[in-house]
Enzyme design. Structure first.
Site, short mmCIF file in Angstrom:
data_model
loop_
_atom_site.label_atom_id
_atom_site.label_comp_id
_atom_site.label_asym_id
_atom_site.label_seq_id
_atom_site.Cartn_x
_atom_site.Cartn_y
_atom_site.Cartn_z
N CYS A 276 -54.55 1.05 113.88
CA CYS A 276 -54.13 1.16 115.27
C CYS A 276 -55.24 1.51 116.26
CB CYS A 276 -52.96 2.12 115.41
SG CYS A 276 -53.36 3.83 115.01
N HIS A 334 -50.43 7.55 116.30
CA HIS A 334 -50.50 6.13 116.59
C HIS A 334 -51.27 5.99 117.89
CE1 HIS A 334 -49.63 1.95 116.66
NE2 HIS A 334 -48.96 2.03 117.79
N ASP A 357 -49.53 -2.19 123.48
CA ASP A 357 -49.80 -1.80 122.10
C ASP A 357 -50.08 -3.02 121.23
OD1 ASP A 357 -49.90 -0.80 119.58
OD2 ASP A 357 -47.96 0.21 119.63
N GLU A 435 -56.75 15.20 127.40
CA GLU A 435 -55.82 15.41 128.51
C GLU A 435 -54.42 15.22 127.91
OE1 GLU A 435 -56.44 12.84 131.90
OE2 GLU A 435 -54.44 13.29 132.69
N LYS A 477 -48.99 28.79 101.86
CA LYS A 477 -50.24 28.97 102.62
C LYS A 477 -51.45 28.62 101.77
CE LYS A 477 -49.37 31.90 106.45
NZ LYS A 477 -47.91 32.05 106.28
N LEU A 478 -52.45 28.04 102.43
CA LEU A 478 -53.70 27.76 101.73
C LEU A 478 -54.54 29.01 101.73
CD1 LEU A 478 -54.73 24.35 103.28
CD2 LEU A 478 -53.96 24.75 100.95
#
Ligand code: NAG
Ligand code: NAG
Ligand code: NAG
Ligand code: NAG
Ligand code: NAG
Length: 683
Positions: A276, A334, A357, A435, A477-478
């Site tokens: 994409c 995407h 797109d 933004e 959790k890592l």
């Protein structure tokens, strides 16, 4: 000398197209070395230098502009009444040997390559000269042009800038990569114009195509279909799975110029491969070149609603593995393009940014393309608006229904209205930071609709009959930042407040999160029985630790992959199930690029670049390969060598922003490719 009418002679030596002045005045510097490039609705000048070819007292001058084979416009300087094209000769200049003519196209002129002809004629004869060729582009500086932008900083960013930043990854783990749009690289303008000439619209009806080419809505629809290679001679072929050995991996491209040049030099066979952001960036290049302000936009968790029910169904097994039962999908991210234009085909409130797109997902009126779809129409859910508004609305706002399936039956159903379109980003004007465009797509009206869905779905959960009590809580959790080549450590914490001891099954599994979120087989799983005992009537608490050694993931996980690790805790007695998951990527060590002097270099001068890689692994590396590439800076790949440091020499032959890419791999873990992009400004 007289000639019979119809034969045209070359006017070289007779004409000066004043390219330098015109390019400056029309903001088209650097777009072409070959052609005069000007913008519509604004006069450009050229000078005719006669050497006795013209006798002003007896012969009149007639100018003609032709687009393609059709002679559409015709006028003479003496009849300035021509409705659209106008020309002026400097008064007082009429009888001299050199005549400067100012020629102005109508503001809605078709975009394309025009032939300019000069006829010197009397009632009895006519001599014709081919004065030259000029390229006409849209004019965002001009208020009457539908692509007009009032703010010059915006035009700088969305038309003139050849440098972009693309946001990728997931909304929890956003990464960014630079992109070189390459408008100023050789052959790019010509490729963009060629794209219009080889479109199916042009093949089917040349005259119709030329006349519509003044309309940016039409142009974006044509270009959108041509960026992917479905249905036509389009530029890029997509690839989301499998090997890319017969082409370039989508992640390896650093700019559009290379792609456009390959497409033209292969006689319009599709360039392999895109995903994409590659499709979108190439579209953005073509639109900027044609003079339509454009920006690349990333939607995190974008839905692809195949069955058009506004809902994305995701199926999971009772042990938390994602199943491949729905064609609907959610892309982690995407990327599409927003193009700036008025929408006279709709109404004023839909002017402004339009989604276009080019990634081939679904057909629009029989062709793989999507848009232009007004962002304002998405925000206000005006689904009837052309083009493809329902599809774009679903992309940013569909509900996600997660269903847990056991022995063919749905045992749990949960709707999430927040996942899709969570975050929509583009590059900020004049800086690399994002933004946030989310609110330009999302409406309050949309939320109201979701509430209804919510109520409906709670009822459905009841129907499914899984009476869950939510007494269990699990979190995953890592432990530390996961690094490619080292063990991944995770802890699972279970908490619960109930007076009874419980027997639980813990299921852990790790899947690669495909970028289009289709399920992949788990590359690592484990399960075990755990006992949870109450603590003096207080909360029960359990921490379980797991380690995934490199040998268990290295053959499955590549450097760009995102891993989704999930845990399901199941109460063996009550069948209550809770799930937690975490996404992460494996950090690859960094490459350092340093250009002798500064990152701003002079055209046609040679500069030395130092590329180095610091080995932070605990083990020694075998088969290390450092490769350097740079479209517009280096010819082809720089021969890989078994070195961890190298020096290359770069030289640019065109202005603009270029990217140097260095890539590092080694045979300890062949999938762990490190990549770095370095921005170089050429003046
Ligand atoms: C991988 O994760 C690190 C931080 O954990 C982040 O800086 C980097 O951008 C991520 N890369 C990708 C491709 O997601
Ligand atoms: C990871 O996978 C689990 C189940 O396999 C799923 O429920 C979860 O949504 C995924 N996590 C993310 C952040 O996509
Ligand atoms: C982006 O904007 C949306 C809507 O205004 C807001 O809810 C969200 O918190 C913002 N996110 C970031 C990361 O700025
Ligand atoms: C899942 O389905 C998609 C399309 O429906 C297919 O492309 C993909 O190969 C499938 N994946 C697996 C692991 O079966
Ligand atoms: C920590 C925690 O969330 N514990 C849960 C255990 O179960 C009780 C119900 O018995 C919940 O109220 C607690 O939230």
């Amino acid at each position: 000398p007289r000639t019979s009418p119809g034969s045209t002679r070359s006017a070289s030596g007779l004409v000066n197209l004043e390219a330098h002045d015109n390019h400056l005045y029309h903001e088209t510097q650097g777009l072409s070395e070959k052609h005069l490039v000007v913008r519509r609705g604004k006069p450009f000048k050229f000078t005719l230098m006669f050497d006795n070819q013209w006798h002003p007292y007896t012969e009149s001058l007639v100018l003609e502009v032709r687009l393609g084979i059709e002679s559409i416009f015709h006028f003479s300087d003496e009849q300035l009444s021509t409705r659209d094209w106008t020309a002026k000769i400097n008064p007082g200049n009429m009888h001299s040997e050199s005549v400067t003519i100012h020629l102005c196209s109508p503001v809605l002129s078709p975009v394309g390559v025009y032939d300019l002809l000069l006829h010197i004629e009397t009632a009895q004869y006519r001599r014709s000269y081919a004065v030259g060729v000029f390229v006409l582009l849209c004019n965002p500086w001009l208020i009457h042009d539908p692509v007009y932008m009032s703010d010059n900083d915006h035009i700088q960013e969305y038309i003139k800038s050849d440098y972009g930043v693309i946001f990728m990854g997931t909304n929890l783990n956003i990464c960014q990569r630079p992109w070189s749009f390459g408008q100023y690289e050789p052959g790019v303008l010509e490729a963009c114009l060629k794209l219009l000439q080889v479109s199916p619209q042009h093949f089917h009806d040349k005259f119709g195509d030329y006349t519509h080419r003044g309309d940016p809505v039409y142009i974006s629809r044509v270009v959108c279909a041509m960026v992917n290679c479905q249905d036509d001679l389009g530029i890029l072929q997509g690839k989301w799975q499998g090997s890319c050995e017969d082409g370039v991996r989508p992640t390896e491209w650093s700019g559009s110029a290379d792609i456009l040049q390959r497409w033209v030099s292969s006689n319009f066979s599709p360039v392999r491969y895109g995903q994409c952001w590659v499709f979108a960036s190439v579209l953005c290049t073509v639109m900027r070149v044609l003079g339509i302000p454009s920006r690349v936009v990333t939607v995190f968790n974008a839905a692809h609603d195949c069955n058009s029910n506004g809902k994305i169904e995701e199926y999971y097994s009772s042990t938390g593995e994602k199943l491949n039962m729905s064609r609907d999908s959610i892309w982690n991210f995407h990327v599409w393009v927003e193009c700036w234009m008025r929408r006279p085909d709709l109404s004023e409130e839909f002017d402004g940014w339009q989604v276009v797109d080019p990634t081939p997902q679904e057909k629009s009126a029989g062709t793989y393309r999507c848009g232009p779809c007004s962002v304002a129409a998405v925000q206000h859910r005006v689904l009837g608006n052309a083009f493809d508004t329902p599809f774009i609305c679903a992309s940013v706002d569909a509900d996600v229904e997660r269903l847990i399936v056991r022995s063919g039956a749905v045992v749990s159903r949960k709707v999430n209205k927040e996942v899709v379109g969570q975050l929509i980003y583009t590059k900020s004007i004049g800086s690399d930071s994002p933004e946030n465009l989310t609110q330009t797509y999302k409406s309050k009206k949309g939320k109201r609709r979701s509430l209804e869905t919510d109520r409906k779905c709670r009822e459905e959960v009841g129907e499914a009959g899984s009476q869950t009590g939510n007494f269990l809580e699990v979190s995953l959790k890592l432990d530390g930042e996961p690094i490619m080549g080292e063990s991944i450590r995770v802890s699972v914490t279970v908490t619960n407040q109930t007076s009874n001891p419980r027997v639980l099954m813990e299921y852990l599994n790790a899947q690669i999160k495909e970028y289009n979120s289709h399920a992949q087989e788990s590359f690592w799983k484990t399960q075990k029985e755990v006992h949870l005992n109450p603590h003096d009537g207080k909360e029960a608490f359990l921490k379980l630790q797991h380690t995934i050694p490199p040998s268990e993931y290295e053959s499955a996980v590549a450097g760009d992959d995102i891993v989704n690790l999930s845990v399901v805790m199941e109460d063996v007695g009550t069948e209550e199930r809770v799930l937690d998951s975490q996404e992460f990527n494996l950090t690859s060590p960094e490459i350092n690029i340093e250009i002798e002097g500064r990152d701003s270099i002079q055209m046609r001068s040679e500069h030395t670049v130092q590329v180095s890689f610091t080995n932070k692994f605990t083990k020694a590396l075998r088969g290390a390969v450092l490769t350097v590439e740079g479209s517009g800076l280096l010819k082809g790949k720089h021969e890989p060598g078994e070195k961890i440091e190298k020096q290359v020499s770069i030289m640019a032959s065109s202005p603009g922003t270029k990217l140097l890419m260095a890539k590092f791999s080694h045979s300890n873990s062949p999938n762990a490719v490190s990549r770095t992009f370095h921005k170089v400004t050429v003046t």
